[in-house]
Motif scaffolding. Sequence first.
Motif, mmCIF file in Angstrom:
data_model
loop_
_atom_site.group_PDB
_atom_site.id
_atom_site.type_symbol
_atom_site.label_atom_id
_atom_site.label_comp_id
_atom_site.label_asym_id
_atom_site.label_seq_id
_atom_site.Cartn_x
_atom_site.Cartn_y
_atom_site.Cartn_z
ATOM 1 N N ARG A 186 6.084 -58.154 -19.422
ATOM 2 C CA ARG A 186 5.963 -56.764 -19.852
ATOM 3 C C ARG A 186 7.057 -55.943 -19.191
ATOM 4 O O ARG A 186 7.440 -56.188 -18.054
ATOM 5 C CB ARG A 186 4.588 -56.180 -19.483
ATOM 6 C CG ARG A 186 3.408 -56.890 -20.131
ATOM 7 C CD ARG A 186 3.325 -56.562 -21.620
ATOM 8 N NE ARG A 186 2.135 -57.153 -22.229
ATOM 9 C CZ ARG A 186 2.096 -58.364 -22.758
ATOM 10 N NH1 ARG A 186 3.191 -59.141 -22.743
ATOM 11 N NH2 ARG A 186 0.990 -58.834 -23.305
ATOM 12 N N GLY A 187 7.559 -54.951 -19.927
ATOM 13 C CA GLY A 187 8.584 -54.076 -19.379
ATOM 14 C C GLY A 187 8.688 -52.813 -20.202
ATOM 15 O O GLY A 187 8.074 -52.690 -21.273
ATOM 16 N N ASN A 188 9.468 -51.855 -19.725
ATOM 17 C CA ASN A 188 9.559 -50.563 -20.412
ATOM 18 C C ASN A 188 10.949 -50.258 -20.960
ATOM 19 O O ASN A 188 11.266 -49.113 -21.250
ATOM 20 C CB ASN A 188 9.115 -49.433 -19.468
ATOM 21 C CG ASN A 188 9.917 -49.418 -18.178
ATOM 22 O OD1 ASN A 188 10.924 -50.125 -18.051
ATOM 23 N ND2 ASN A 188 9.483 -48.611 -17.215
ATOM 24 N N THR A 189 11.776 -51.292 -21.110
ATOM 25 C CA THR A 189 13.107 -51.080 -21.678
ATOM 26 C C THR A 189 13.020 -51.027 -23.200
ATOM 27 O O THR A 189 12.441 -51.913 -23.832
ATOM 28 C CB THR A 189 14.080 -52.197 -21.258
ATOM 29 O OG1 THR A 189 14.229 -52.157 -19.838
ATOM 30 C CG2 THR A 189 15.446 -52.013 -21.909
ATOM 31 N N VAL A 190 13.613 -49.997 -23.781
ATOM 32 C CA VAL A 190 13.636 -49.812 -25.224
ATOM 33 C C VAL A 190 15.087 -49.866 -25.688
ATOM 34 O O VAL A 190 15.950 -49.215 -25.106
ATOM 35 C CB VAL A 190 13.013 -48.467 -25.630
ATOM 36 C CG1 VAL A 190 13.124 -48.245 -27.142
ATOM 37 C CG2 VAL A 190 11.554 -48.395 -25.186
ATOM 38 N N ILE A 191 15.373 -50.657 -26.722
ATOM 39 C CA ILE A 191 16.722 -50.676 -27.295
ATOM 40 C C ILE A 191 16.641 -50.296 -28.767
ATOM 41 O O ILE A 191 15.679 -50.640 -29.456
ATOM 42 C CB ILE A 191 17.414 -52.043 -27.122
ATOM 43 C CG1 ILE A 191 16.643 -53.162 -27.798
ATOM 44 C CG2 ILE A 191 17.611 -52.361 -25.652
ATOM 45 C CD1 ILE A 191 17.366 -54.503 -27.762
ATOM 46 N N GLY A 192 17.648 -49.540 -29.223
ATOM 47 C CA GLY A 192 17.658 -49.063 -30.597
ATOM 48 C C GLY A 192 17.628 -50.209 -31.592
ATOM 49 O O GLY A 192 18.410 -51.150 -31.489
ATOM 50 N N GLY A 193 16.718 -50.147 -32.557
ATOM 51 C CA GLY A 193 16.608 -51.182 -33.568
ATOM 52 C C GLY A 193 15.512 -52.186 -33.315
ATOM 53 O O GLY A 193 15.267 -53.058 -34.151
ATOM 54 N N PRO A 195 11.436 -52.307 -32.264
ATOM 55 C CA PRO A 195 10.214 -51.558 -31.963
ATOM 56 C C PRO A 195 9.629 -51.967 -30.609
ATOM 57 O O PRO A 195 9.741 -53.126 -30.190
ATOM 58 C CB PRO A 195 9.269 -51.948 -33.105
ATOM 59 C CG PRO A 195 10.155 -52.463 -34.194
ATOM 60 C CD PRO A 195 11.311 -53.104 -33.498
ATOM 61 N N GLY A 196 9.006 -51.029 -29.924
ATOM 62 C CA GLY A 196 8.324 -51.327 -28.672
ATOM 63 C C GLY A 196 9.273 -51.493 -27.504
ATOM 64 O O GLY A 196 10.463 -51.152 -27.569
ATOM 65 N N SER A 197 8.730 -52.014 -26.408
ATOM 66 C CA SER A 197 9.514 -52.174 -25.182
ATOM 67 C C SER A 197 9.314 -53.575 -24.625
ATOM 68 O O SER A 197 8.385 -54.288 -24.992
ATOM 69 C CB SER A 197 9.092 -51.128 -24.144
ATOM 70 O OG SER A 197 7.729 -51.308 -23.766
ATOM 71 N N ALA A 198 10.204 -53.952 -23.715
ATOM 72 C CA ALA A 198 10.165 -55.287 -23.109
ATOM 73 C C ALA A 198 10.953 -55.234 -21.807
ATOM 74 O O ALA A 198 11.643 -54.248 -21.523
ATOM 75 C CB ALA A 198 10.760 -56.318 -24.060
ATOM 76 N N ALA A 316 12.369 -45.262 -38.126
ATOM 77 C CA ALA A 316 11.667 -44.172 -38.801
ATOM 78 C C ALA A 316 11.455 -42.948 -37.925
ATOM 79 O O ALA A 316 10.871 -43.018 -36.843
ATOM 80 C CB ALA A 316 10.318 -44.673 -39.314
ATOM 81 N N GLY A 317 11.959 -41.807 -38.417
ATOM 82 C CA GLY A 317 11.711 -40.540 -37.761
ATOM 83 C C GLY A 317 12.563 -40.254 -36.547
ATOM 84 O O GLY A 317 12.428 -39.195 -35.931
ATOM 85 N N GLN A 318 13.442 -41.170 -36.150
ATOM 86 C CA GLN A 318 14.269 -40.957 -34.965
ATOM 87 C C GLN A 318 15.646 -40.424 -35.354
ATOM 88 O O GLN A 318 16.214 -40.811 -36.380
ATOM 89 C CB GLN A 318 14.413 -42.254 -34.176
ATOM 90 C CG GLN A 318 13.091 -42.779 -33.630
ATOM 91 C CD GLN A 318 13.279 -44.017 -32.768
ATOM 92 O OE1 GLN A 318 14.355 -44.291 -32.283
ATOM 93 N NE2 GLN A 318 12.199 -44.769 -32.586
ATOM 94 N N PHE A 319 16.172 -39.541 -34.507
ATOM 95 C CA PHE A 319 17.467 -38.923 -34.766
ATOM 96 C C PHE A 319 18.414 -39.193 -33.609
ATOM 97 O O PHE A 319 17.989 -39.311 -32.447
ATOM 98 C CB PHE A 319 17.318 -37.412 -34.950
ATOM 99 C CG PHE A 319 16.748 -37.005 -36.282
ATOM 100 C CD1 PHE A 319 17.575 -36.558 -37.304
ATOM 101 C CD2 PHE A 319 15.388 -37.093 -36.521
ATOM 102 C CE1 PHE A 319 17.055 -36.191 -38.533
ATOM 103 C CE2 PHE A 319 14.850 -36.730 -37.740
ATOM 104 C CZ PHE A 319 15.681 -36.269 -38.755
ATOM 105 N N VAL A 320 19.692 -39.311 -33.918
ATOM 106 C CA VAL A 320 20.747 -39.281 -32.909
ATOM 107 C C VAL A 320 21.338 -37.885 -32.951
ATOM 108 O O VAL A 320 21.807 -37.433 -33.999
ATOM 109 C CB VAL A 320 21.842 -40.336 -33.190
ATOM 110 C CG1 VAL A 320 23.008 -40.147 -32.224
ATOM 111 C CG2 VAL A 320 21.274 -41.733 -33.072
#
Length: 429
Positions: A186-193, A195-198, A316-320
């Motif tokens: 389990r981890g909290n790293t999120v990368i674009g593209g 879903p979720g974290s790892a 979905a719903g995310q903006f840069v």
Amino acid sequence: MRPSLSLLNRLIPAQFYRGGTSRGLLLHAKTLAAYPHPVRERIILTALGSPDPDGRQIDGLGGGVSSLSKVAVVSRPGEGVAQDWKDGVSWADDLQRSKGEDGWDVVFRFGQVGVKEPSIDWNITCGNLSSAVALHALTHLLPPIPSSHAGPTYPVRILAANNGSIVTAHVPVQRTADGRVVPAERGNTVIGGVPGSAPGIRLETALKTDGGVLLTGRARDVMEVDGHRIPFTFISTGLPNILVPTSSLPLPLSFSDLTSHPATLDSNTPLMSLLERLRHTAAQSHGPTFSTFSPGGPKIILVSPLDPAGYETTSAGQFVRSGDAEVVVRAVSVGNIHRSVPGTTLSAVAAAAAIPGTVVHEVLPPERDEKRFRVAHPAGTAEARATVEDVRSGEGEAGTGVVVRGIESVRTARLIMDGAVSVPEEVFE
């Protein structure tokens, strides 16, 4: 090898991973050692579902686009000697050399598997899938992590057999109730593209200093295509990338067009045809790259400043938005716009940003955090950092007084399937 449940099929031990924003089949070199090279390739093509004229890879594990149609053949140093791998560095399986100061723990042979064609390109590598190779090495390939290990991560040195570069992956670990040290789940790293974290796996690539990362020795070159002079930077931190400013294209491409869905860009036949002509022309400026020209490499990348208005991503719903990234990139991978950003492209663009005079350096915002470098891609953003050394003026990369020594980025990985792929008996004939 596991026994087959059918007289018409063989079960080949395999694992299926997500690594970064890619997915791929992982096979052990010793599993393939019994077969000649043509049979190995047929095993891989069948497992992924290639070729598929409709481009879906419906009969296999592939996902119909280049980022989801990959294979990694992995081994401990010395295990691949008997297999007569024809591509890559000749010393990849030199056991004695692997134990040296600049040694490695794992040999990673990457193959880009064709979707519509029965082809595998072994001449390139994959930065995204390196994170999966590191995770796999600790769970399936290398000896257990010593129980005495006390740090939050454990290093795995990966040799990219195609070019001899070494990536050190720092894999987060955890201690089990019975005292074993294993990769963290389990981890909290999120990368674009994704879903979720790892858990975030930090990748460090030490770059060779002989000749630098600029393939032509210049920060900026110019090619002539269709009567137009177009600037580009030709750079490699593991795989050659041709970086082209969007503003220089001889056809209209607004920021809104550039940031439309990748499928929309794929359907823009004049644009995709132009980009392929640019890729072929620019590749000729570096003989060694042109000699191995293939659908997978070199890659061509469009580079643009980030418009203050930003854009909606495919997540979905995310903006840069303005300030979220330093540049916008769109990478072409095997004839299609990449749905995020290849790891080798992220590294190349980060290196180019650190070198004055490149087409990336020229579009950077005047005020930015020098300690961070982020690119905006179709699914979000990705971050990398170039380790640079200042040298005397007139020396370094193209005489800029800068030498790029390495690249750092963070990816995540997940084991999706651990078992076997069913391969029809006629594949082995």
